[in-house]
Design a protein around this motif. Sequence first.
Motif, PDB file in Angstrom:
ATOM      1  N   ALA A 218      -4.141 -10.662  -0.092  1.00  0.00           N
ATOM      2  CA  ALA A 218      -5.348 -10.731   0.729  1.00  0.00           C
ATOM      3  C   ALA A 218      -6.098 -12.035   0.478  1.00  0.00           C
ATOM      4  O   ALA A 218      -6.554 -12.687   1.427  1.00  0.00           O
ATOM      5  N   SER A 219      -6.218 -12.432  -0.778  1.00  0.00           N
ATOM      6  CA  SER A 219      -6.896 -13.690  -1.108  1.00  0.00           C
ATOM      7  C   SER A 219      -6.170 -14.883  -0.500  1.00  0.00           C
ATOM      8  O   SER A 219      -6.794 -15.790   0.055  1.00  0.00           O
TER       9      SER A 219
ATOM     10  N   SER B 181     -13.634 -10.176 -12.604  1.00  0.00           N
ATOM     11  CA  SER B 181     -12.615 -10.502 -11.614  1.00  0.00           C
ATOM     12  C   SER B 181     -12.498 -12.004 -11.402  1.00  0.00           C
ATOM     13  O   SER B 181     -11.436 -12.511 -11.090  1.00  0.00           O
TER      14      SER B 181
ATOM     15  N   THR C 237       0.832  -1.200   0.000  1.00  0.00           N
ATOM     16  CA  THR C 237       0.000   0.000   0.000  1.00  0.00           C
ATOM     17  C   THR C 237       0.869   1.253   0.000  1.00  0.00           C
ATOM     18  O   THR C 237       0.517   2.252  -0.634  1.00  0.00           O
TER      19      THR C 237
ATOM     20  N   THR D 201     -13.566 -13.548  -8.947  1.00  0.00           N
ATOM     21  CA  THR D 201     -13.380 -13.843  -7.528  1.00  0.00           C
ATOM     22  C   THR D 201     -14.475 -14.747  -6.992  1.00  0.00           C
ATOM     23  O   THR D 201     -14.228 -15.554  -6.102  1.00  0.00           O
TER      24      THR D 201
ATOM     25  N   LEU E 247      -1.548  -2.804  -6.431  1.00  0.00           N
ATOM     26  CA  LEU E 247      -2.902  -3.197  -6.034  1.00  0.00           C
ATOM     27  C   LEU E 247      -3.183  -4.649  -6.375  1.00  0.00           C
ATOM     28  O   LEU E 247      -3.858  -5.356  -5.622  1.00  0.00           O
ATOM     29  N   SER E 248      -2.667  -5.115  -7.496  1.00  0.00           N
ATOM     30  CA  SER E 248      -2.819  -6.519  -7.856  1.00  0.00           C
ATOM     31  C   SER E 248      -2.135  -7.413  -6.821  1.00  0.00           C
ATOM     32  O   SER E 248      -2.686  -8.432  -6.401  1.00  0.00           O
ATOM     33  N   GLN E 249      -0.942  -7.029  -6.400  1.00  0.00           N
ATOM     34  CA  GLN E 249      -0.213  -7.793  -5.389  1.00  0.00           C
ATOM     35  C   GLN E 249      -0.968  -7.792  -4.051  1.00  0.00           C
ATOM     36  O   GLN E 249      -1.049  -8.817  -3.379  1.00  0.00           O
ATOM     37  N   ILE E 250      -1.547  -6.644  -3.693  1.00  0.00           N
ATOM     38  CA  ILE E 250      -2.325  -6.552  -2.455  1.00  0.00           C
ATOM     39  C   ILE E 250      -3.519  -7.503  -2.533  1.00  0.00           C
ATOM     40  O   ILE E 250      -3.812  -8.239  -1.587  1.00  0.00           O
ATOM     41  N   SER E 251      -4.213  -7.494  -3.665  1.00  0.00           N
ATOM     42  CA  SER E 251      -5.369  -8.359  -3.846  1.00  0.00           C
ATOM     43  C   SER E 251      -4.983  -9.831  -3.736  1.00  0.00           C
ATOM     44  O   SER E 251      -5.655 -10.617  -3.061  1.00  0.00           O
ATOM     45  N   GLN E 252      -3.888 -10.226  -4.375  1.00  0.00           N
ATOM     46  CA  GLN E 252      -3.434 -11.619  -4.321  1.00  0.00           C
ATOM     47  C   GLN E 252      -3.035 -12.011  -2.908  1.00  0.00           C
ATOM     48  O   GLN E 252      -3.356 -13.105  -2.443  1.00  0.00           O
TER      49      GLN E 252
END
Length: 191
Positions: free
Chosen positions: A26-27, A151, A3, A153, A19-24
């Motif tokens: 978090a998942s 997405s 972030t 998801t 942001l892509s790395q943050i999303s991955q």
Amino acid sequence: MQTQVAAATGTPESRAAALSQISQSASAALHDLRRVLLVLQRENIIGAAPGDAPELDLESGLQRFTERLEDLGFTVETSVHGDLSSISQSVEACLYRILQECTTNVVKHGARGQGLNDCTIELEVKEATVDLAVTNRTDPAQTPAPKHATSGTGLISMEDRAATYGGTIEAGSPAKGIWSVQVSGIKLRLR
């Protein structure tokens, strides 16, 4: 850390990568947390939260989601085969969440008022496993979103949930104007 990278960088590409790395991350963290909770429940170290059981009851969920779809104008056929009481509470919660995601997708992408069975929901409890299938008609007037715009998801979440209990998911269009999600081989109870 990611972030901070996203906030400090000036280019849209570097922000998107962060942001892509943050999303991955978090998942992956949520997936790991689900597995830890599952192990703790299996070992009777923790139980389900007091409010979880009635809310995630599969039988009432089948009725609730069927009524929701019917209230929105879909013709729904629901069939249940086998003994629902043989399904463990954690597997019921898993199936409830998968069914919830499937019916949300029917509302978003399905065709209603097209005649018989705009949507079918089938649940089959076998000796050691349970299968769930949700099939619906798709709206021919609705243009599908490009692959990169979705997405995915929801499908990933369903796959993770099913895999936790030994099951698999196949989703796709078996025929023109039809979408189907097939959940197979979910174990009734973890040993």
